[in-house]
Design a protein around this motif. Structure first.
Motif, PDB file in Angstrom:
ATOM      1  N   HIS A 124     -50.250  10.656  17.576  1.00 38.50           N
ATOM      2  CA  HIS A 124     -49.070  11.107  18.326  1.00 38.50           C
ATOM      3  C   HIS A 124     -47.855  11.185  17.417  1.00 38.50           C
ATOM      4  N   ASP A 169     -42.079   0.889  25.303  1.00 39.05           N
ATOM      5  CA  ASP A 169     -42.240   1.649  26.547  1.00 39.05           C
ATOM      6  C   ASP A 169     -43.491   2.517  26.581  1.00 39.05           C
ATOM      7  N   ASN A 170     -44.000   2.927  25.423  1.00 38.84           N
ATOM      8  CA  ASN A 170     -45.029   3.978  25.398  1.00 38.84           C
ATOM      9  C   ASN A 170     -46.321   3.639  24.678  1.00 38.84           C
ATOM     10  N   GLU A 190     -48.737   1.627  24.993  1.00 37.37           N
ATOM     11  CA  GLU A 190     -49.965   1.405  25.753  1.00 37.37           C
ATOM     12  C   GLU A 190     -50.771   2.690  25.890  1.00 37.37           C
ATOM     13  N   ASP A 191     -50.084   3.837  25.925  1.00 36.45           N
ATOM     14  CA  ASP A 191     -50.781   5.116  26.053  1.00 36.45           C
ATOM     15  C   ASP A 191     -51.635   5.429  24.832  1.00 36.45           C
ATOM     16  N   TYR A 192     -51.391   4.727  23.724  1.00 37.46           N
ATOM     17  CA  TYR A 192     -52.106   4.997  22.476  1.00 37.46           C
ATOM     18  C   TYR A 192     -52.878   3.770  21.991  1.00 37.46           C
TER      19      TYR A 192
END
Length: 308
Positions: free
Chosen positions: A52, A138-139, A141-143
């Motif tokens: 990402h 904040d983000n 966890e998506d990766y």
């Protein structure tokens, strides 16, 4: 025949010297890019992939890149690294070697960028560093990352950024990151105690906007700071080793955990080189960093690199 062999040897030696000079010039011109290429060509396939890219602001230098091992599973601790460059140059895209070497140890790796030169003058570089950590929290966890197990790291100016953000609690608070989410900090050849400003770079980045003693990590130590590992070459003439010694002493006096690794005969870029191939053949630095990380954010099952 003997003269012919001597002539061939002289030619080969000359070619080696030319190659060495070309390499030295390339490193001086854009060291991280060259290191990234050397590491990619000389190291094994570690099975790490870029998963990402994100922007953390409107400026093109406010960016980050996320890497993860292809065979990794579960929520992994996160290693967030910020480049050096005297707050004037540098690009996280040139530091893929950090991801290729750290991610196989069981981490999601994030390479962070921040504004440079005039747009990045204090405190902008810290705002951007904290914003990148906020994005991770904040983000990530998506990766496949665990937002509650973050390690901050940086080299040179990047080491300053992460240390100041980790020690001065206001930065993470503004970014919405709980202090306890940052489990450790690894500083490579960082400036932590350089006020009053006496170099062109430090004056441009700090004195020009009226920063004072509050801008120094050594003046923001606290007993409940996350564990810190400071790696520094004893012959560093770019950032003197007294910076790491002063910070380690201040942290220990405050009751915080501060470990040091001082490298005899090594200079400013050697702690960074030691995390790349082929320089990892001397395991002193890499193994110490890996041990420190394992103690701070234990990885129960190391990620295994994919083999061709």
């Amino acid at each position: 025949m003997k003269r012919r062999m001597m002539w061939i040897a002289a030619v080969l030696l000359g070619l080696l010297l030319v190659a060495a000079l070309a390499f030295w010039l390339a490193v001086r011109q854009n060291g991280p890019t060259v290191l990234d290429a050397v590491d990619r060509l000389s190291g094994p396939d570690t099975g790490v992939e870029l998963v990402h890219r994100a922007s953390t602001g409107s400026h093109p230098e406010q960016r980050l890149i996320v890497y993860r091992g292809k065979s990794a599973s579960g929520a992994l601790p996160v290693f967030v690294f910020f480049h050096g460059g005297a707050w004037a140059h540098g690009d996280p895209r040139d530091y893929g070697f950090i991801a290729r070497n750290i991610a196989p140890e069981g981490y999601v790796v994030v390479l962070g960028g921040y504004r440079l030169n005039e747009p990045g003058r204090y405190p902008a570089m810290l705002e951007d560093t904290a914003a990148a950590v906020g994005w991770v929290y904040d983000n990530i966890e998506d990766y496949g990352g665990d937002p509650d197990r973050i390690v901050l790291s940086g080299h040179s100016a990047g080491a300053y950024n992460v240390m100041q953000v980790a020690l001065d609690t206001g930065w993470l608070e503004k970014a919405g990151v709980p202090q306890e989410a940052v489990r450790a900090v690894v500083g490579l050849a960082g400036p932590y105690d350089f006020h009053p400003f006496d170099t062109d770079r430090s004056r441009a980045a700090f004195a020009s906007v009226g920063a004072g003693a509050e801008s120094q990590p050594v003046n923001n130590v606290r007993g409940d700071a996350p564990p810190v590992l400071l790696v520094h070459g004893e012959n560093d003439t770019v950032v003197r080793i007294r910076n790491s010694k002063a910070l380690a002493h201040a942290l220990q006096e405050a009751g915080a955990r501060a470990e040091t690794l001082y490298l005899p005969g090594k200079t400013h870029n050697d702690p960074l080189l030691a995390l790349t191939h082929p320089w990892r053949r001397d395991p002193l630095v890499f193994e110490r960093v890996a041990q420190f990380l394992q103690a701070a954010v234990p990885v129960s099952v190391p990620v295994q690199a994919e083999t061709p």
